[in-house]
Design an enzyme around this catalytic site. Sequence first.
Site, mmCIF file in Angstrom:
data_model
loop_
_atom_site.group_PDB
_atom_site.id
_atom_site.type_symbol
_atom_site.label_atom_id
_atom_site.label_comp_id
_atom_site.label_asym_id
_atom_site.label_seq_id
_atom_site.Cartn_x
_atom_site.Cartn_y
_atom_site.Cartn_z
ATOM 1 N N ASP A 137 -2.567 1.175 9.807
ATOM 2 C CA ASP A 137 -2.427 2.153 8.722
ATOM 3 C C ASP A 137 -2.964 3.489 9.210
ATOM 4 O OD1 ASP A 137 -5.207 1.998 8.606
ATOM 5 O OD2 ASP A 137 -5.259 0.928 6.704
ATOM 6 N N ARG A 158 0.616 -4.032 5.929
ATOM 7 C CA ARG A 158 0.405 -3.353 7.209
ATOM 8 C C ARG A 158 1.090 -4.091 8.358
ATOM 9 N NH1 ARG A 158 -5.477 -3.278 8.242
ATOM 10 N NH2 ARG A 158 -5.682 -4.853 6.606
ATOM 11 N N TYR A 179 4.658 -4.552 -3.978
ATOM 12 C CA TYR A 179 4.043 -3.377 -3.379
ATOM 13 C C TYR A 179 5.098 -2.322 -3.068
ATOM 14 C CZ TYR A 179 0.286 -6.737 -2.352
ATOM 15 O OH TYR A 179 -0.689 -7.701 -2.447
ATOM 16 N N ASP A 196 -6.807 -3.034 0.244
ATOM 17 C CA ASP A 196 -7.518 -2.237 1.232
ATOM 18 C C ASP A 196 -8.129 -1.012 0.558
ATOM 19 O OD1 ASP A 196 -6.737 -3.944 3.269
ATOM 20 O OD2 ASP A 196 -4.951 -2.768 3.755
#
Length: 302
Positions: A89, A181, A75, A47
């Site tokens: 987010d 997310r 992540y 993103d």
Amino acid sequence: MGRTRKGRAISGFLIVDKPPGITSTSVVNKVRWALEAQKAGHAGTLDPAATGLLAVALGEATKVLPYVTDALKAYDFTTRWGQETTTDDAEGEVAREADARPTDAAIEAALDQFRGDILQVPPAFSAVKVDGERAYDLARDGEVLELAARPLHVRELTLVARPDADHATLRMVCGKGGYVRSIARDLGRALGCLGHVTRLRRIWSGPFTVDGAVTWEEIEQGARTGALDSRLLPLETALVGLPECRCPELSVASLRNGQPAPVIPPEDLEWGEEAWASRNGKAIAIGVFEAGHLRPSRVFAA
């Protein structure tokens, strides 16, 4: 007569530490321009707000991108409790709020339902296609989307730190197609406190790690000077998960022409397995091993 590509015929991977506020496509375009490369692509979109590892493939390395895209990725991310947003987010608007805040023990207990083979509904603002259009385009137009759940393998999901009552830092190792997310959103719902991602960083992907990755500033400073050439990793780096067969000199031309040819396999390679053939450490082809031969599906230029 075929169209001649402009640029340098260079191959390999440039591992970039993507800064926030830049799209993955913009990174690829910048790298291709900086290295004057004929062809470029990337493995796994980040993103715009996310940071961290983006593996940019150049030239012949674009042929092995699926082996990075399909590999496990890790992540680190921070979740903000008490708010659910339209984008899952911090870029979106707050859609719902809650006063509850979870304890560390409650977070630990809830994580187990998100490990292993799960079904995950992608965020409305994502690149998933709906009737041929990107979900984020439809969402921006005000459409209320009900995206179908998709399978995802989560190898690891752990609570790393708890800076304060409103935030938690977690680490996830997952397979292809995972949306951090969505994990934050669904975890917040499971805990009854709601949640969204405020920080997301990819730290490794397949064989590549963000340690030592090229920064945006280094790309700008080294652009079109040849300085970045030494930072390229060979395309063979992406093939560490595949069995390697040695290729006799007499088989090189046949394999590069897409024809089956004899190879020398490792002892444990079985009929029908995918493998790659190398000559002096360089990839010649990827294909299926059958009766002492490799039947190529991808071939690499000399």
